[in-house]
Design an enzyme around this catalytic site. Structure first.
Site, PDB file in Angstrom:
ATOM      1  N   ASP A 142       0.861  -1.181   0.000  1.00  0.00           N
ATOM      2  CA  ASP A 142       0.000   0.000   0.000  1.00  0.00           C
ATOM      3  C   ASP A 142       0.897   1.230   0.000  1.00  0.00           C
ATOM      4  O   ASP A 142       1.777   1.357   0.858  1.00  0.00           O
ATOM      5  CB  ASP A 142      -0.892   0.028   1.244  1.00  0.00           C
ATOM      6  CG  ASP A 142      -2.008  -1.002   1.155  1.00  0.00           C
ATOM      7  OD1 ASP A 142      -2.254  -1.505   0.040  1.00  0.00           O
ATOM      8  OD2 ASP A 142      -2.636  -1.307   2.186  1.00  0.00           O
TER       9      ASP A 142
ATOM     10  N   ASP B 155     -13.844  -6.394  -4.353  1.00  0.00           N
ATOM     11  CA  ASP B 155     -13.877  -6.424  -2.885  1.00  0.00           C
ATOM     12  C   ASP B 155     -15.244  -6.939  -2.464  1.00  0.00           C
ATOM     13  O   ASP B 155     -16.258  -6.274  -2.702  1.00  0.00           O
ATOM     14  CB  ASP B 155     -13.649  -5.022  -2.308  1.00  0.00           C
ATOM     15  CG  ASP B 155     -12.248  -4.499  -2.626  1.00  0.00           C
ATOM     16  OD1 ASP B 155     -11.361  -5.331  -2.910  1.00  0.00           O
ATOM     17  OD2 ASP B 155     -12.049  -3.272  -2.587  1.00  0.00           O
TER      18      ASP B 155
END
Length: 257
Positions: free
Chosen positions: A12, A131
Site C-alpha cells: 500500500d 472487494d
C-alpha cells in the site's frame, strides 16, 4: 492457464511511501517503495502489486514517479491500482512502467470503462479488483456482495455474477479480496475464492486474510486460485517469498523457484 502458481506481495503506497509497516532487516528505509520492491524481487516474488491509497489528486503524480523508479530497477511484472478512473489514468501507469493496471470502483460506476480499457490496451494488462463481503445468513447458500469504500459501502451487486460480467467485458485477471477476512490473518475466504475461480476461465488472485504459509497453499489447492497475494506476512519479516514457495512446493503446487 499458467502451470506455475504466483506469489504476489502487495504494497500500500500513500503519498509515495509504503504504509502498513514493512520490517525488513537491513533495509535502509522501510518506507521506500523501490527498496521494498527490490527486496521482494530478490526473494523471488513473481509479481508485485502497488495499491495507491493516496486520497488526493494532487498527490497522484507521486505514484507515477514511484512506478517509474521501481520499473527501472525491478524486472518482475508490476501491477498498479488505486484511483484508476480513466483511460488516461491507465495509459499513464502503463507508460510509467506498470505491466498491469487494476481497476476497482471505477468498474462499478462505469462497467463500459473496463471494456474500453481492454480494447485499448489489451486484456493482458487489465485486472479488475473485486472487494466482496459475505451477505448470506448462516445456514443459507453462500452469497457475496461487492462493497466499495474499503468495505464500508454496499452496492447490492452479487460478487460471482460481477466476476463473470468482468470476464465478458475482457478483464485479463480478477483480484478477489474478502473484506471479511482482510487483515484478520485467519486465512482466505476459500469458498468465495473457489466459487469465483470455478465460475470464470481467467486467472483469479486470492487476497485478504493470509496469516501463515499454509493459508497461501490453501488459496491454490482449496480456493482454486492461480495466484495468491499477501502483505503483512511478508512485510513484517515473518516469512520470505522463498519460504512461501518452498511450502507450496511441499504441497505439490508448481511454483517458479
Amino acid at each position: 492457464m499458467s502451470l506455475a502458481k504466483r506469489i504476489i506481495p502487495c504494497l500500500d503506497v500513500d503519498n509515495g511511501r509504503v504504509v502498513k509497516g514493512v520490517q525488513f532487516v537491513d533495509i535502509r528505509d522501510a518506507g521506500d517503495p523501490v527498496e521494498v520492491a527490490k527486496r521482494y524481487d530478490e526473494q523471488g516474488a513473481d509479481e508485485i502489486t502497488f495499491l495507491d491509497i493516496t486520497a488526493t489528486a494532487h498527490e497522484r503524480d507521486t505514484i507515477v514517479h514511484v512506478v517509474e523508479e521501481v520499473a527501472s530497477q525491478v524486472f518482475i511484472p508490476l501491477t498498479v491500482g488505486g484511483g484508476i478512473r480513466s483511460i488516461e489514468d491507465v495509459r499513464t501507469m502503463l507508460n510509467a512502467g506498470a505491466d498491469k493496471v487494476a481497476i476497482n470502483s471505477a468498474a462499478i460506476f462505469n462497467p463500459a470503462f473496463v471494456k474500453e480499457a481492454c480494447d485499448t490496451f489489451g486484456s493482458q494488462c487489465i485486472v479488475v479488483a473485486i472487494d466482496a463481503k459475505k451477505v448470506s445468513p448462516k445456514g443459507e447458500p453462500d452469497k457475496w456482495e461487492i462493497f466499495t469504500h474499503g468495505g464500508r459501502k454496499e452496492t447490492g451487486i452479487d460478487a460471482v455474477e460481477w466476476a463473470k460480467e468482468m470476464e465478458t467485458l475482457g478483464a485479463g485477471e480478477l483480484l478477489v479480496t474478502s473484506m471479511d477476512k482482510d487483515g484478520t490473518k485467519s486465512g482466505f475466504d476459500l469458498a468465495l475464492t473457489r466459487t469465483i475461480s470455478d465460475s470464470v476461465k481467467i486467472p483469479v488472485i486470492a487476497s485478504g486474510g493470509v496469516g501463515k504459509l499454509s493459508d497461501l497453499c490453501d488459496g491454490i489447492t482449496q480456493g482454486h486460485a492461480e495466484a495468491v497475494l499477501a502483505a503483512s506476512i511478508f512485510h513484517f519479516g515473518e516469512h520470505t517469498v522463498q519460504e512461501a514457495k518452498q511450502a507450496m512446493q511441499k504441497e505439490g503446487i508448481e511454483v517458479r523457484l
